[in-house]
Design a protein around this motif. Sequence first.
Motif, short mmCIF file in Angstrom:
data_model
loop_
_atom_site.label_atom_id
_atom_site.label_comp_id
_atom_site.label_asym_id
_atom_site.label_seq_id
_atom_site.Cartn_x
_atom_site.Cartn_y
_atom_site.Cartn_z
N LEU A 196 0.79 -1.22 0.00
CA LEU A 196 0.00 0.00 0.00
C LEU A 196 0.83 1.29 0.00
CD1 LEU A 196 -3.08 -0.88 2.22
CD2 LEU A 196 -3.09 -0.25 -0.20
N PRO A 197 1.97 1.37 0.70
CA PRO A 197 2.74 2.62 0.64
C PRO A 197 3.12 3.03 -0.78
CG PRO A 197 3.47 1.33 2.51
CD PRO A 197 2.51 0.47 1.74
N GLN A 198 3.57 2.07 -1.61
CA GLN A 198 3.92 2.44 -2.99
C GLN A 198 2.68 2.88 -3.75
OE1 GLN A 198 6.93 0.36 -5.31
NE2 GLN A 198 5.48 0.11 -7.00
N GLU A 199 1.57 2.19 -3.57
CA GLU A 199 0.33 2.57 -4.26
C GLU A 199 -0.05 4.00 -3.89
OE1 GLU A 199 -4.44 1.39 -4.37
OE2 GLU A 199 -2.98 -0.05 -3.57
N ARG A 200 0.02 4.32 -2.62
CA ARG A 200 -0.39 5.66 -2.17
C ARG A 200 0.59 6.73 -2.61
NH1 ARG A 200 -2.69 2.95 3.40
NH2 ARG A 200 -4.76 2.51 2.51
N LEU A 201 1.87 6.39 -2.65
CA LEU A 201 2.84 7.34 -3.19
C LEU A 201 2.59 7.58 -4.67
CD1 LEU A 201 5.32 9.13 -3.06
CD2 LEU A 201 6.75 7.08 -3.28
N SER A 202 2.24 6.53 -5.40
CA SER A 202 1.92 6.67 -6.81
C SER A 202 0.78 7.67 -7.01
CB SER A 202 1.54 5.31 -7.41
OG SER A 202 1.05 5.45 -8.72
N ILE A 203 -0.25 7.57 -6.17
CA ILE A 203 -1.38 8.50 -6.26
C ILE A 203 -0.92 9.93 -5.95
CG2 ILE A 203 -3.61 9.11 -5.25
CD1 ILE A 203 -4.04 6.09 -4.77
N ALA A 204 -0.03 10.07 -4.99
CA ALA A 204 0.50 11.41 -4.67
C ALA A 204 1.30 11.97 -5.84
CB ALA A 204 1.37 11.34 -3.42
N TRP B 183 -2.53 14.70 1.76
CA TRP B 183 -2.22 16.13 1.63
C TRP B 183 -2.12 16.54 0.17
CZ3 TRP B 183 1.29 19.56 -0.35
CH2 TRP B 183 1.18 20.88 0.12
N VAL B 184 -1.43 15.75 -0.62
CA VAL B 184 -1.23 16.11 -2.02
C VAL B 184 -2.55 16.06 -2.79
CG1 VAL B 184 -0.15 15.44 -4.20
CG2 VAL B 184 1.20 15.45 -2.10
N THR B 185 -3.37 15.04 -2.56
CA THR B 185 -4.60 14.94 -3.33
C THR B 185 -5.60 16.02 -2.93
OG1 THR B 185 -5.50 13.25 -1.81
CG2 THR B 185 -4.35 12.48 -3.78
N GLU B 186 -5.63 16.39 -1.66
CA GLU B 186 -6.50 17.50 -1.26
C GLU B 186 -6.00 18.80 -1.87
OE1 GLU B 186 -9.32 17.50 0.28
OE2 GLU B 186 -9.44 15.46 1.10
N MET B 187 -4.69 19.01 -1.88
CA MET B 187 -4.11 20.18 -2.54
C MET B 187 -4.45 20.20 -4.02
SD MET B 187 -1.46 21.15 -4.75
CE MET B 187 -0.30 19.78 -4.71
N GLN B 188 -4.36 19.02 -4.64
CA GLN B 188 -4.68 18.88 -6.06
C GLN B 188 -6.10 19.35 -6.35
OE1 GLN B 188 -4.82 14.79 -7.22
NE2 GLN B 188 -5.29 15.20 -9.36
N LEU B 189 -7.07 18.89 -5.58
CA LEU B 189 -8.46 19.27 -5.79
C LEU B 189 -8.65 20.77 -5.65
CD1 LEU B 189 -10.67 16.59 -3.99
CD2 LEU B 189 -10.21 16.83 -6.41
N LYS B 190 -8.10 21.33 -4.59
CA LYS B 190 -8.26 22.76 -4.34
C LYS B 190 -7.59 23.60 -5.42
CE LYS B 190 -8.49 22.01 0.65
NZ LYS B 190 -7.74 22.11 1.94
N LEU B 191 -6.38 23.18 -5.82
CA LEU B 191 -5.65 23.95 -6.81
C LEU B 191 -6.34 23.92 -8.17
CD1 LEU B 191 -1.85 24.26 -7.23
CD2 LEU B 191 -3.21 23.65 -9.23
#
Length: 384
Positions: A242-250, A325-333
């Motif tokens: 899961l860590p690699q999967e979640r980093l991939s999404i980030a 954090w990154v995906t929430e930033m992505q949505l807002k940006l």
Amino acid sequence: MRRTIFEEEHEMFRETARAFTEREIVPNHEKWEADGKVDKAMFRKAGDVGLLATAVDERYGGGGVLDFRYNAILNEEIMSAGVAGSGMCMTLHNDVCLPYFINLCDESQAERWMPGLCSGDLMSAIAMTEPGIGSDLASMSTTAIRKGGGYVVNGSKTFITNGINSDLVIVAAKTDPSEKHRGMSLVVLEDGMEGFERGRNLDKLGLKSQDTAELFFDDVFVPEENLLGGEGNGFTSLVRNLPQERLSIAVTGVAHAQAAFDWTVDYVGERQAFGQSIASFQNTRFELAEMKTELDIAWVFVDRQIEALNEGELTATDAAEAKWWVTEMQLKLITRCLQLFGGYGFMSEYPISKAYADARVQTIYGGTTEIMKEIIGREITGTR
């Protein structure tokens, strides 16, 4: 801010990834969006030019380099081109599924599957989520009960990426239904197995060209040779990957946000309002200044996590921090970027409109923002 994690060989790979994306994906993206899936011939071509399985041993046709920077580069180029849905089949294959085959295959399994996984003749998927259970994998009801020389699989899965096009599907199932986590195993189902049915290609808000399906298993016999990683070890294997999967999404998140920002900078410099460019207004400059700073912060954070993954030091908590954090930033940006496009941002013909729809799932799949915060909070407080 200049990034420092890449070397010359990575930039050569980036040129290949960029050229392939522009040549094979961009011209077909709109058609594949309408079709709800990509042409698998593109996936095989990606294998031909070495974009698949860079981490797999060379004797099977892989790149022979365990270095997530190559994965990151491919993801960045896909996002930069604005073809997130059409490129996701490669992201899922490389970043999420292949680690299971690399880490868990015995020699016989590797000889059977690895060459096709590298060449693109075999597209992979992983089936964890079931209707009604969300992230609570321990409550899954799909079973793989030992019988004869293998297992009989019954149940269903939903929201499965590559669900229509995949040739191999790693299925999480209960080999011991009396247990929760310890009763879970991974079995590999192959296209064409009797009783293995694919449901409808789900109609989604975004990522239209990424096939996402329901899968159904009705007394599917899976030979023992398709058990991946040993009986009862499924949950442990899922947690490890899961860590690699979640980093991939980030990574895809910050790259997607960067692409949206770059499109917006170009647009506000050209668009006129009240006799001047939109970029000349102070509010626009302030918005761009804030977004650029957020992007620089995200790139530094993600690049350090890529290094940590390569060094074998990326923890589940670290990856959860990046993912939420990154995906929430992505949505807002991207929302802020769309606002600067005005009414044109609401038009489907503009890439910012597609980016807005495509980005929405990022805070959901791979573990919701709320689940990520729970993981981090438990680590901080020492509670379970």
